[in-house]
Design an enzyme around this catalytic site. Sequence first.
Site, PDB file in Angstrom:
ATOM      1  N   GLY A  82       4.730   9.455 -12.431  1.00  0.00           N
ATOM      2  CA  GLY A  82       4.846   8.460 -13.478  1.00  0.00           C
ATOM      3  C   GLY A  82       5.241   7.107 -12.913  1.00  0.00           C
ATOM      4  O   GLY A  82       5.680   6.995 -11.769  1.00  0.00           O
TER       5      GLY A  82
ATOM      6  N   GLN B 112       4.649   2.742 -12.238  1.00  0.00           N
ATOM      7  CA  GLN B 112       3.647   1.753 -11.862  1.00  0.00           C
ATOM      8  C   GLN B 112       3.629   1.573 -10.346  1.00  0.00           C
ATOM      9  O   GLN B 112       3.712   2.556  -9.619  1.00  0.00           O
ATOM     10  CB  GLN B 112       3.925   0.468 -12.635  1.00  0.00           C
ATOM     11  CG  GLN B 112       3.890   0.711 -14.151  1.00  0.00           C
ATOM     12  CD  GLN B 112       4.038  -0.557 -14.962  1.00  0.00           C
ATOM     13  OE1 GLN B 112       3.583  -1.626 -14.613  1.00  0.00           O
ATOM     14  NE2 GLN B 112       4.710  -0.441 -16.107  1.00  0.00           N
TER      15      GLN B 112
ATOM     16  N   THR C  38       5.082   0.617  -6.698  1.00  0.00           N
ATOM     17  CA  THR C  38       6.350   0.467  -6.008  1.00  0.00           C
ATOM     18  C   THR C  38       6.106   0.431  -4.518  1.00  0.00           C
ATOM     19  O   THR C  38       5.011   0.738  -4.037  1.00  0.00           O
ATOM     20  CB  THR C  38       7.343   1.582  -6.381  1.00  0.00           C
ATOM     21  OG1 THR C  38       8.651   1.205  -5.947  1.00  0.00           O
ATOM     22  CG2 THR C  38       6.958   2.902  -5.741  1.00  0.00           C
ATOM     23  N   TYR C  39       7.135   0.039  -3.792  1.00  0.00           N
ATOM     24  CA  TYR C  39       7.066  -0.070  -2.336  1.00  0.00           C
ATOM     25  C   TYR C  39       7.892   1.033  -1.699  1.00  0.00           C
ATOM     26  O   TYR C  39       8.963   1.391  -2.197  1.00  0.00           O
ATOM     27  CB  TYR C  39       7.619  -1.432  -1.892  1.00  0.00           C
ATOM     28  CG  TYR C  39       7.899  -1.511  -0.394  1.00  0.00           C
ATOM     29  CD1 TYR C  39       6.858  -1.642   0.518  1.00  0.00           C
ATOM     30  CD2 TYR C  39       9.209  -1.438   0.082  1.00  0.00           C
ATOM     31  CE1 TYR C  39       7.113  -1.691   1.885  1.00  0.00           C
ATOM     32  CE2 TYR C  39       9.471  -1.495   1.450  1.00  0.00           C
ATOM     33  CZ  TYR C  39       8.419  -1.618   2.341  1.00  0.00           C
ATOM     34  OH  TYR C  39       8.668  -1.660   3.700  1.00  0.00           O
ATOM     35  N   HIS C  40       7.392   1.571  -0.575  1.00  0.00           N
ATOM     36  CA  HIS C  40       8.177   2.472   0.266  1.00  0.00           C
ATOM     37  C   HIS C  40       8.094   1.974   1.700  1.00  0.00           C
ATOM     38  O   HIS C  40       7.042   1.478   2.135  1.00  0.00           O
ATOM     39  CB  HIS C  40       7.645   3.904   0.206  1.00  0.00           C
ATOM     40  CG  HIS C  40       7.782   4.543  -1.144  1.00  0.00           C
ATOM     41  ND1 HIS C  40       8.942   4.496  -1.877  1.00  0.00           N
ATOM     42  CD2 HIS C  40       6.893   5.249  -1.887  1.00  0.00           C
ATOM     43  CE1 HIS C  40       8.772   5.150  -3.020  1.00  0.00           C
ATOM     44  NE2 HIS C  40       7.532   5.610  -3.053  1.00  0.00           N
TER      45      HIS C  40
ATOM     46  N   ALA D  15      14.377   3.265  -7.592  1.00  0.00           N
ATOM     47  CA  ALA D  15      13.249   3.557  -8.479  1.00  0.00           C
ATOM     48  C   ALA D  15      13.147   5.061  -8.692  1.00  0.00           C
ATOM     49  O   ALA D  15      13.540   5.853  -7.822  1.00  0.00           O
ATOM     50  CB  ALA D  15      11.949   3.010  -7.890  1.00  0.00           C
TER      51      ALA D  15
ATOM     52  N   GLY E  63      10.300   7.976  -9.998  1.00  0.00           N
ATOM     53  CA  GLY E  63       8.929   8.316 -10.397  1.00  0.00           C
ATOM     54  C   GLY E  63       8.684   9.783 -10.114  1.00  0.00           C
ATOM     55  O   GLY E  63       8.742  10.221  -8.958  1.00  0.00           O
TER      56      GLY E  63
ATOM     57  N   GLY F  39      10.057  11.737  -6.880  1.00  0.00           N
ATOM     58  CA  GLY F  39      11.489  11.691  -7.090  1.00  0.00           C
ATOM     59  C   GLY F  39      12.061  10.305  -7.178  1.00  0.00           C
ATOM     60  O   GLY F  39      11.649   9.509  -8.037  1.00  0.00           O
TER      61      GLY F  39
ATOM     62  N   CYS G 112       7.281  -1.964 -10.208  1.00  0.00           N
ATOM     63  CA  CYS G 112       7.417  -1.204 -11.456  1.00  0.00           C
ATOM     64  C   CYS G 112       6.979  -2.001 -12.678  1.00  0.00           C
ATOM     65  O   CYS G 112       7.399  -1.714 -13.802  1.00  0.00           O
ATOM     66  CB  CYS G 112       8.847  -0.700 -11.626  1.00  0.00           C
ATOM     67  SG  CYS G 112       9.390   0.354 -10.261  1.00  0.00           S
TER      68      CYS G 112
END
Length: 238
Positions: free
Chosen positions: A77, A79, A81-83, A151, A153, A164, A182
């Site tokens: 779920g 939008q 995001t960055y990792h 965040a 998700g 997670g 997000c």
Amino acid sequence: MTDFDRSRVQWTASGDLVDHAFAVAAMEERVAAIRRQEAPELVWLLEHPPLYTAGTSARLTDLKDPGRFPVYPTGRGGQLTYHGPGQRIAYVMLDVQRRFGTDVRAFVASLERWIIGSLSEMGLAGEVHPGRVGVWIAEPGATGAERKIAAIGIRIRHGVSYHGVSLNVAPDLSHYDGIVPCGIADRGVTSLADLGRLTPLKDVDMCLRRSFEATFGVETDLVSPAAVGVAATEPVSK
């Protein structure tokens, strides 16, 4: 038939950067095994190389710099995001149906409380706000504006969760400039380092583990990252 204690949750951390595709494959493998009651539930801590992920509600217009980093569509779920390095990702593979029934909101609220409890151990007051999933930190001063520090998700398949949470420890925050994180354009992001908390990753992990056990009312067993599955043995070196 299970030959393990279903009341306990395995806990592991990868020391190298882990390729996103391998991580997803490993999670899917473990989720299927948990569903069959052939493997324990698991929390897997790791870091990824710099990348963006697009959740099921992602908007193309929120990708401001398409060529900056790889973009991975994902079934979680949320939008965009960055990792990346310096961000502690916790992939959470729990039997949500057994622990929470059909109350997914209660599960998400528990994830938020988990992160807030971890931040509290580090002297920070995390907050949640209606309509904005994740954990926020209020800026000091009169404005009281919030910046996102974690965040959330998740995806749930046959009652078992994966993906997670991601907690910003000391990432390069400029990497968020390529997206609208997000989908929220009027709030910034922050990190432990940005807030003056230069906390070693191993200490962050300890806070996460203690808070997880307290929040979910479970005990965890520390295992090798190799226990995650074949896919998890293919790290990307730092």
